[in-house]
Scaffold this motif. Structure first.
Motif, PDB file in Angstrom:
ATOM      1  N   TYR A  92      -5.590   2.102  -2.697  1.00  0.00           N
ATOM      2  CA  TYR A  92      -4.935   0.801  -2.648  1.00  0.00           C
ATOM      3  C   TYR A  92      -4.891   0.259  -1.221  1.00  0.00           C
ATOM      4  O   TYR A  92      -5.012  -0.944  -1.006  1.00  0.00           O
ATOM      5  CB  TYR A  92      -3.516   0.900  -3.214  1.00  0.00           C
ATOM      6  CG  TYR A  92      -2.933  -0.439  -3.582  1.00  0.00           C
ATOM      7  CD1 TYR A  92      -3.154  -0.983  -4.848  1.00  0.00           C
ATOM      8  CD2 TYR A  92      -2.185  -1.172  -2.676  1.00  0.00           C
ATOM      9  CE1 TYR A  92      -2.641  -2.221  -5.192  1.00  0.00           C
ATOM     10  CE2 TYR A  92      -1.658  -2.409  -3.006  1.00  0.00           C
ATOM     11  CZ  TYR A  92      -1.893  -2.929  -4.264  1.00  0.00           C
ATOM     12  OH  TYR A  92      -1.394  -4.152  -4.595  1.00  0.00           O
ATOM     13  N   LEU A  93      -4.741   1.150  -0.251  1.00  0.00           N
ATOM     14  CA  LEU A  93      -4.760   0.723   1.145  1.00  0.00           C
ATOM     15  C   LEU A  93      -6.119   0.142   1.515  1.00  0.00           C
ATOM     16  O   LEU A  93      -6.201  -0.925   2.139  1.00  0.00           O
ATOM     17  CB  LEU A  93      -4.428   1.898   2.066  1.00  0.00           C
ATOM     18  CG  LEU A  93      -4.530   1.616   3.575  1.00  0.00           C
ATOM     19  CD1 LEU A  93      -3.555   0.516   3.984  1.00  0.00           C
ATOM     20  CD2 LEU A  93      -4.274   2.891   4.365  1.00  0.00           C
TER      21      LEU A  93
ATOM     22  N   THR B 256      -6.449  -3.203  -0.039  1.00  0.00           N
ATOM     23  CA  THR B 256      -5.648  -4.196   0.678  1.00  0.00           C
ATOM     24  C   THR B 256      -6.345  -4.662   1.953  1.00  0.00           C
ATOM     25  O   THR B 256      -6.335  -5.852   2.286  1.00  0.00           O
ATOM     26  CB  THR B 256      -4.262  -3.622   1.017  1.00  0.00           C
ATOM     27  OG1 THR B 256      -3.581  -3.302  -0.202  1.00  0.00           O
ATOM     28  CG2 THR B 256      -3.434  -4.610   1.812  1.00  0.00           C
TER      29      THR B 256
ATOM     30  N   SER C 104       0.835  -1.204   0.000  1.00  0.00           N
ATOM     31  CA  SER C 104       0.000   0.000   0.000  1.00  0.00           C
ATOM     32  C   SER C 104       0.872   1.256   0.000  1.00  0.00           C
ATOM     33  O   SER C 104       0.535   2.265  -0.627  1.00  0.00           O
ATOM     34  CB  SER C 104      -0.912   0.011   1.226  1.00  0.00           C
ATOM     35  OG  SER C 104      -1.760  -1.120   1.222  1.00  0.00           O
TER      36      SER C 104
END
Length: 496
Positions: A262-263, A266, A84
């Motif tokens: 993206y974090l 994830t 991330s």
């Protein structure tokens, strides 16, 4: 503040303008926009989450059997966070590059920005060449892995054909991705892909818990250093799926909103990978040492068949995700990237699929190939190069002062970001590329020695009653083979 306002207007302006030119005029166009043409924050999140966890979901229990339960959990959390972070760095560099170019009145209406172009614009041609080489090679083998996974999975439904033949068939099917123009057009596919992996992950979890632990179960991992680092790099590979981050950002209407996407993707992916890997390893223990695909140990049922089919469809989608950037590179190389004819572009893209098809037939090592790609390619492509690029892009005081995105106080401003980047580079270089490269290549070479190149059916059990093969049909482990009950389900041996 005024300059920041101008920057945001510049970045978003072209996207708003591009969208306004395509306002729906009839029902057909509106439906096309709903299902086909995406660019929102939600589209980006679905693309990231769907692309991040594909066939690797089926190999993580195998990784746990060689890492042990605790190491498997910790590596997933650690590499998820690290992945991330570097995705965040890539997004910062993309916005910096695009802002500079649009201040120079560069128009990106018919041009998809890619990672190597970001490196070229910010750091010069040598960085571009290195980034292009690693990125293209990683995406090439990422596509190869999807083809291998298709053949491995379908075999658990229909073993009338060997895995090599299934690779031929799915290579032809995946070649149809040449007709998908860009990441704008993955809206419905990303949404469906995430539903498919969610179903598969929870099927693995629930089916393993209902199955219970096999008789005489052992959880002996980790036992060998080479296998420990091999599977650590498989998890590095799992959370290194952001080689297509720039293309996903470019497909967004407001790419500066990508930073934390993206974090969040994830975090969702971890709700799939952790429960499924833990449950399957808990139920089957060391039996997984001989089975890199989790489907192999679960009894055949309509639910398992459904999971296999859904994963096959998802692998088709993920093949498109990995291959589309390669299509763009090839189009730019032959001068077809700005061609408006979809059919001409599709025909021009076809040569990209051929080497992927060929490599999937040469190296059908489902599981070990993930770790090899992770250590040798992912380590540089999505961890080391982005971290170093960020350090060198903002190495001068002037570049830091004029940066479009200033680091948050929470991270310690520039000193904090620099420290994190140095840690990422050193860790991945030593543990991921160094130890991981040694371990994964040792294991990969062993697969070649044991099964040979162009093997017809990797990890397929020999036909009953006996086998004359001089090599054992399993991996580099000492675990006992499954019980006859599991052999029945693994190989689908049908009684008359």
């Amino acid at each position: 503040m005024a300059s920041d306002k101008v920057v945001e207007t510049v970045i978003v302006g072209n996207y708003v303008e591009m969208e306004s030119e395509r306002k729906p005029k009839d029902i057909k166009t509106r439906l096309s926009k709903i299902f086909w043409h995406g660019g929102s924050v939600y589209d980006a999140w679905f693309s990231c989450a769907s692309n991040q966890v594909a066939q690797v979901l089926l190999t993580l229990p195998y990784s746990f059997s060689q890492l042990g339960m605790l190491s498997g959990i910790l590596f997933q959390l650690f590499y998820g966070l690290m992945g991330s972070w570097t995705a965040y760095l890539i997004s910062i560099l993309y916005v910096e590059y695009r802002t500079r170019k649009e201040r120079e009145k560069v128009d990106f209406r018919n041009h998809v920005i890619q990672w190597f172009e970001v490196l070229d614009g910010l750091l010069g041609k040598h960085w571009r060449n290195v980034g292009l080489a690693f990125n293209c090679t990683f995406l090439l083998f990422g596509s190869v892995i999807q083809l291998i996974a298709c053949a491995s999975n379908i075999y658990y439904i229909n073993d009338n054909l060997d895995k090599r033949t299934w690779t031929y068939i799915f290579g032809a099917c995946c070649a149809t991705t040449v007709f998908i123009p860009s990441f704008h057009n993955y809206r419905i596919w990303s949404f469906l892909g995430l539903i498919m992996t969610t179903y598969t992950a929870w099927y693995l979890t629930i089916a393993s818990l209902l199955h219970g632990q096999v008789e005489g179960i052992k959880h002996s991992g980790p036992t060998k250093l080479v296998l420990y680092f091999t599977e650590a790099t498989n998890i590095l590979y799992t959370f290194g799926g952001h080689a297509v981050t720039v293309e996903i950002m470019h497909a967004m209407w407001k790419p500066q909103k990508f930073k934390a996407i993206y974090l969040y993707a994830t975090l969702y992916v971890l709700t799939l990978t952790l429960p499924s890997a833990i449950a399957v390893y808990w139920a089957f223990g060391d039996l997984l040492l001989n089975h890199s695909n989790a489907f192999a140990l679960l009894p055949r049922s309509p639910f398992r068949d459904m999971a296999v089919v859904l994963m096959l469809i998802h692998q088709f989608i993920t093949f498109g995700f990995a291959c589309t950037p390669l299509y763009f590179v090839w189009e730019k190389a032959i001068g077809m990237h700005e061609c408006k004819s979809l059919c001409k572009r599709a025909a021009a893209r076809l040569p990209v699929v051929i080497p992927i098809w060929f490599l999937a037939i040469i190296f059908p090592f489902f599981g070990p190939i993930n770790s090899t790609v992770g250590s040798l390619l992912v380590s540089f492509t999505v961890y080391i190069i982005p971290a170093l690029a960020h350090i060198f892009t903002f190495r001068s005081a002037a570049s830091r002062e004029n940066a479009v995105e200033q680091p948050p106080k929470l991270l310690g401003r520039w000193a904090g970001i620099y420290s994190i980047n140095v840690f990422v580079v050193v860790w991945v270089l030593v543990v991921g590329f160094g130890f991981g490269g040694w371990a994964s290549m040792t294991n990969f070479i062993h697969q070649i020695d044991t099964f040979g190149l162009f093997t017809k059916c990797y990890q397929c059990l020999p036909p009953l009653p006996t086998s004359t093969s001089p090599h054992p049909p399993f991996n580099t482990t000492t675990a006992p083979p499954p019980t006859p009950h599991h052999l029945h389900h693994n190989q689908h041996l049908h009684s008359p």
